[in-house]
Structures are given as C-alpha cells and as structure tokens.
Design a protein around this motif. Structure first.
Motif, PDB file in Angstrom:
ATOM      1  N   ILE A 122     -23.010  20.649 -24.023  1.00 12.11           N
ATOM      2  CA  ILE A 122     -22.917  20.041 -22.769  1.00 12.11           C
ATOM      3  C   ILE A 122     -22.849  21.094 -21.587  1.00 12.11           C
ATOM      4  O   ILE A 122     -23.530  20.945 -20.510  1.00 12.11           O
ATOM      5  CB  ILE A 122     -21.583  19.289 -22.641  1.00 12.11           C
ATOM      6  CG1 ILE A 122     -21.740  18.030 -23.639  1.00 12.11           C
ATOM      7  CG2 ILE A 122     -21.342  18.651 -21.343  1.00 12.11           C
ATOM      8  CD1 ILE A 122     -20.534  17.055 -23.877  1.00 12.11           C
ATOM      9  N   PRO A 123     -21.891  21.799 -21.483  1.00 13.30           N
ATOM     10  CA  PRO A 123     -21.679  23.030 -20.359  1.00 13.30           C
ATOM     11  C   PRO A 123     -22.949  23.835 -20.040  1.00 13.30           C
ATOM     12  O   PRO A 123     -23.414  23.998 -19.216  1.00 13.30           O
ATOM     13  CB  PRO A 123     -20.480  23.493 -20.559  1.00 13.30           C
ATOM     14  CG  PRO A 123     -19.746  22.988 -21.420  1.00 13.30           C
ATOM     15  CD  PRO A 123     -20.767  22.385 -22.262  1.00 13.30           C
ATOM     16  N   ARG A 124     -23.244  24.497 -21.319  1.00 13.07           N
ATOM     17  CA  ARG A 124     -24.223  25.737 -21.324  1.00 13.07           C
ATOM     18  C   ARG A 124     -25.685  25.203 -21.162  1.00 13.07           C
ATOM     19  O   ARG A 124     -26.549  25.607 -20.910  1.00 13.07           O
ATOM     20  CB  ARG A 124     -24.129  26.283 -22.405  1.00 13.07           C
ATOM     21  CG  ARG A 124     -23.008  27.253 -22.493  1.00 13.07           C
ATOM     22  CD  ARG A 124     -23.176  28.561 -21.911  1.00 13.07           C
ATOM     23  NE  ARG A 124     -21.906  29.458 -21.852  1.00 13.07           N
ATOM     24  CZ  ARG A 124     -21.866  30.676 -21.465  1.00 13.07           C
ATOM     25  NH1 ARG A 124     -22.986  31.519 -21.307  1.00 13.07           N
ATOM     26  NH2 ARG A 124     -20.804  31.291 -21.270  1.00 13.07           N
ATOM     27  N   GLY A 125     -25.848  23.852 -21.680  1.00  9.48           N
ATOM     28  CA  GLY A 125     -27.192  23.314 -21.838  1.00  9.48           C
ATOM     29  C   GLY A 125     -28.143  23.841 -23.047  1.00  9.48           C
ATOM     30  O   GLY A 125     -29.535  23.897 -22.923  1.00  9.48           O
ATOM     31  N   THR A 126     -27.464  24.412 -23.972  1.00 12.35           N
ATOM     32  CA  THR A 126     -28.305  25.000 -24.999  1.00 12.35           C
ATOM     33  C   THR A 126     -28.787  23.822 -25.796  1.00 12.35           C
ATOM     34  O   THR A 126     -27.905  22.959 -26.133  1.00 12.35           O
ATOM     35  CB  THR A 126     -27.339  26.308 -25.610  1.00 12.35           C
ATOM     36  OG1 THR A 126     -26.873  27.078 -25.113  1.00 12.35           O
ATOM     37  CG2 THR A 126     -28.303  26.634 -26.816  1.00 12.35           C
ATOM     38  N   VAL A 127     -29.898  23.848 -26.402  1.00 15.19           N
ATOM     39  CA  VAL A 127     -30.475  22.928 -27.318  1.00 15.19           C
ATOM     40  C   VAL A 127     -30.472  23.464 -28.598  1.00 15.19           C
ATOM     41  O   VAL A 127     -30.923  24.660 -28.842  1.00 15.19           O
ATOM     42  CB  VAL A 127     -31.758  22.487 -26.744  1.00 15.19           C
ATOM     43  CG1 VAL A 127     -32.194  21.428 -27.809  1.00 15.19           C
ATOM     44  CG2 VAL A 127     -31.620  21.841 -25.595  1.00 15.19           C
TER      45      VAL A 127
END
Length: 574
Positions: free
Chosen positions: A497-502
């Motif tokens: 959620i915070p980092r936006g890593t997929v």
C-alpha cells in the motif's frame, strides 16, 4: 557503510551509556528532547540501512558481536551520535570522555563517515530510536527478536506492466488527500468507486457520477480522524439487478446507538462501525433512491482496523451453500497492542475475524440478519455463530480465484511481516500470537517478531508473506485469469500500500502451511519504466487493486485519486 565499521560505531555508542546513567550523554540542552523521524517510509528505509550494515552484529534484545541497542537513543544524544559518526577521531583527540574510554578499550580509531548525511542519517537514527524505545516495553523479557525475519530479498520477475491513466476521482477536500478513494468494485458490468468521505460513485467510460451520498442519510456519519474511518466498504448483492440490494460499512461516534457487539464495560470505545443494507427502488437507475436498514453495529477500541472488507463470493451460484452470504472482514480495532489482546484470536468475539452473514435471515441476536448453519461455530458454545475465521490483525481484502475457487484474505501486519492467507472455514490465523510464520508477543518488543517454538500449533500459516524491508502494508489483489495479459495468468497479483510496489506469486505453489515465492513486477507509463511513487508524484502511494467490467486488472492510488488500467504486460528479459 562497511559492516565492521558500523559495528564498531554502534558498539562505542552504546557503551557510552555506562558513563553517566543518571542523564543523557552528549551535551546539549537536556530540557529539550531529541526528535526522531517516526513515519513508516522513513523507518522502513532506516531498517534497510540497518539490515544492510548493522544487523549481523547488533539487535535490540541481547548482546551479540556488539551490544544490544535497547534504550540507546534515550541515553545518548542525537547530536553526539551524529558527530561521532562523522568524525570519531576528532571526538577522541578532543578528550570526549566517552570516546576516550572506548578508544582505550578497543585501541583503534573508527573511521569517520562524513558522507552519511541528511535523510540517510535521519532514517537510520529514526529506525534505531523506534526499535530501542520499543524494547523498553519488553516486559516478558523475550530474547532473540528478528529485525530481518525474511533476509532473502524479493527477486525481480522480469515482467513489466504498462499503465494507462483512466480517470481521476473528484476531489472531496481542498487538502491532501484530495479524494480518499478506497475500493472499486463491480456488479454485473457496472463499476462503483467509494470515497471514504461518504460518496459512492458509478464509473462509466466517460464519467464519474455520484450514485449515493451516505452523509445525507447518516446524521452521525464521521470520516475523521482518518485511519480508515468514513465510508469503509461496499458490496452489491449478486441479484442486485433484480432485488436492488447492496451493503455499506461506515463509522459513527462512540455511543451513537447501542452496539450489537459492545466492548466490555472496562474497555472504552473510540468509535462505532455500522453495517447497513440499502434497497434501491429502481436498480437500473444511475442515482440511488429507496430505503436503508441497519444490520449490525460494533464498538471499537480505537480508530484503526475496523470493518475492512465487505464482499459476496462472486463464484457462488444459486443452490451453493454460500450463495447470497455476506463476508465481513473486521480488524482487531487496535485491541491487540492497545492493552486488550483478550479480544483478539478469540472466536467468541468478533474483533480480528471474518464474519459470514445471511442478510436475508433473522436468527441473529438482534433479528436483523441470519447466521448460516454451515458457519463453524453455528449452534455451538465454542464461539460466535457469525465468526467464519479468526486471528486477523487487519483482514483488508478478500478475493477468489475463478479457476480453483480458493479464497484469498490479505492481512496487514504490525511492523515485521505482511501476509496473504488462504481463506479456510474455521481457521485461526494467529494474531496477536503470530505474524506470518513467526511468533508475536504483545508483552515483548512490538517492533519485532520471534522464531516459533518447535511444537505443534493450531494456527494456519499464510501462503504469501514478505517482511518490512520490502514494504509496509499489503495491498490484497487478484488471482489473474484474464485474457488481456497472458504473462500474468496463473499468478496472484498484489502489492504494498504505502510503497506502491507490485508483486506476483504463482497460484500453483500456494498450499496450506507453505508460503509461495514472491516476485517483483515493474511498471511503465507512456513508454518509461517508473515506480508508482514516481508516477503518482508522492513517496506514499496508497495502492489498491481492482478489476474492470471484463475482469481485467486496474490499479488506483489513493494519494492522488487516480485510476489506471493495466493495458499490457511484457517480459523485459526477452
């Protein structure tokens, strides 16, 4: 910073505690406390630096190659730490008593590191401060805490997703976050999007139109102080097109009405979560008109981890045992670390559980919903009939695999491990006694997990997990079985959620009790490979996943209110 050099620095730093135990060391105005960064992204970067350079010699619970760091930042001033890191020889040659004492013991000069400046220094010290302060609360005196419980880094998959911006949600505040969009879901071919400030939109290819403003119906509605409060979730009945039924959750002030699930008298309530049924007079209309009725209401210890997910099993057909049954994911409300762990991991309570309800039934205590007879505790004295599974800290999203029928429940962790679980009826996932496949102890250092004792356990382990040098809070996703992205077929696609890593994980390797491998997925936009933080122009992304009317993958970023289509997937290694 070289591992040996950092080890010596931390060793000398911590041993300074013995010089004057009655006061903080290092000079300065003792009436002014040192300040350290506390935000999650800064702490995560500090953890990365610590794990890379320091963790093989130091921890926060025991002396190893170097001394443990418990309490170091409350005993040694921040200025002293920074000065010593930058030029320890100057401290020694200048006669600093702590530096001289350590030099006499170790008989060497620690090299200075003047290149460690700015954010790197602040992040490293912020991490050390948070973890060292948490160790003061280790009343169980548990040792062996794991700073880096999963040391192996998550490898790259080689895949790149091509993102195309679709639309931006209307602003609901003049201040960031401009739009608190939290869930995008479909009923039939219609798409709906929720803003936590109380708006439910219908999305078409060329418009975002308000379908329902629940603030007009709920005079006690609140969306402050944030932390997930407001319009939490929504779900449309599988027969919405004919019966007009859908469901929402929202927050109200504590004491707004008697709670069906009230906290014990000795536990103060911070707010209430409410589950509501809505019935549209004209299901095909683009604006809601009809009636509402309250289904249930629950008190919460704090404003965090409330009614998280609300969904029907989209694979269930008429005649199936769970057709038309509503799944409600409820977090622990902060009870686990708020002094009331007895409310969690307890099927006789609703907190930290997934409920399964029959909204058309009447055999509940309040008579406004039904308890399905197939629920694991229905008709027993072992737990509440509503509870379907238990032991969650924050069961944030629930989705199903269209091919296998598996149910996936993402569960946001405390400060060490993020997890995705196979949803199994009657299973216990362990919070607050487990975090991922590790032991958690509410009486110990809350920033750490510990090895699980080698003994039998009633807990069900996750099928996916990653730790906090890779991310901060799991964003539950989907088992991809679509047509547009063949390279993703057979993978569960999710993120942070915070980092936006997929991330992605192979569905064929998800078995009960055995975490599957996890891989990173790169992103690109307009032909450039970029991170979501670069695309959204903010370090904190607030990533969520959704599917469009055709079941294809969507990403949206709560920090800027933008929704993206995934329009392609390529293998950059070819």
């Amino acid at each position: 910073m070289h591992l040996f050099r950092v080890s010596i620095f931390l060793t000398l730093t911590v041993m300074a505690l013995s010089c004057r135990p009655d006061a903080k060391q290092g000079g300065g105005d003792m009436a002014v406390a040192d300040t350290y960064l506390t935000d999650e992204l800064s702490i995560q970067h500090g953890m990365e630096l610590f794990n890379r350079h320091c963790a093989s010699c130091h921890n926060f619970t025991a002396n190893e190659i170097g001394p443990n760091l418990s309490g170091v930042t409350s005993e040694v001033s921040k200025d002293w730490l920074v000065d010593y890191i930058h030029d320890p020889k100057a401290k020694i040659d200048g006669g600093d008593p702590r530096a001289v004492a350590h030099f006499e013991r170790y008989r060497l000069y620690m090299p200075g590191f003047p290149q460690i400046q700015g954010k790197d220094m602040d992040h490293l010290l912020g991490f050390i401060h948070k973890f060292s302060e948490a160790e003061k609360r280790n009343t169980s005196n548990r040792k062996g805490g794991l700073i880096n419980p999963i040391p192996e880094p998550i490898p790259e998959s080689g895949l790149v997703l091509d993102l195309e911006e679709w639309f931006t949600a209307p602003p609901t505040s003049p201040n960031p976050l401009l739009a608190r969009i939290n869930k995008l879901d479909r009923t039939g071919t219609r798409l709906f999007l929720a803003d936590q400030r109380g708006l439910l939109y219908e999305i078409t290819w060329d418009s975002v139109k308000t379908y329902l403003d629940i603030r007009e119906w709920m005079p006690e509605f609140i969306d402050a102080p944030g932390f997930g409060s407001g319009l939490g979730n929504f779900a449309f009945h599988p027969e919405f097109a004919s019966n007009g039924l859908f469901y929402t959750t929202h927050t109200e002030k504590a004491g707004s009405a008697p709670a069906d699930f009230a906290l014990p008298d000795s536990v103060p309530a911070r707010l209430q979560w409410v589950l509501t049924e809505w019935e549209s007079r004209s299901p095909g209309s683009d604006v809601f008109s009809g009636r509402k009725r309250e289904i249930l209401r629950a008190d919460m210890v704090s404003q965090i981890h409330g009614f998280q997910e609300l969904t029907f099993n989209p694979l269930s057909k008429p005649g199936n045992s769970d057709y038309g049954l509503l799944y409600l994911g409820i977090g622990d409300g902060g009870a686990g670390l708020g002094g009331y762990p007895q409310l969690c991991d307890n099927p006789s309570q609703i907190w930290g559980s997934v409920l399964c309800l029959d909204p058309s039934g009447t055999n509940s205590a309040n008579g406004r919903y039904g308890i399905p007879k197939d629920n694991p505790y229905a008709g027993t004295a072992e737990g509440l009939g509503e509870v379907w599974a238990s032991g969650f800290r924050n069961p944030h999203r629930i989705t199903w695999d269209a091919e296998t029928g598996h149910m996936f429940i993402s569960n946001i962790g405390q400060h060490s491990v993020e997890e995705v679980n196979l949803g199994l009826k009657g299973a216990d996932y362990g919070w607050p006694n487990r975090e991922g496949t590790f032991l958690f102890d509410v009486q110990a250092n809350s920033e750490l997990v510990y090895p699980v004792p080698e003994s039998g356990s009633r807990y069900t382990d996750p099928v996916i997990q990653y730790d906090h040098d890779e991310g901060n809070a799991v964003s539950g996703g989907y088992a991809y079985r679509g047509e547009a992205l063949p390279l993703l077929r057979g993978y569960y696609v999710f993120g942070d959620i915070p980092r936006g890593t997929v991330f992605m994980s192979p569905l064929t390797e998800m078995e009960k009790g055995q975490p599957a491998p996890v891989f990173r997925v790169a992103l690109e936009s307009e032909g450039r490979e970029l991170s979501l933080s670069e695309i959204s122009l903010d370090a904190r992304v607030d990533l969520r996943f959704a599917q469009d009317a055709q079941g294809e993958l969507l990403l949206f970023t709560k920090n800027n209110g933008k929704v993206y289509r995934v329009v392609g997937c390529r293998d950059k290694t070819l």
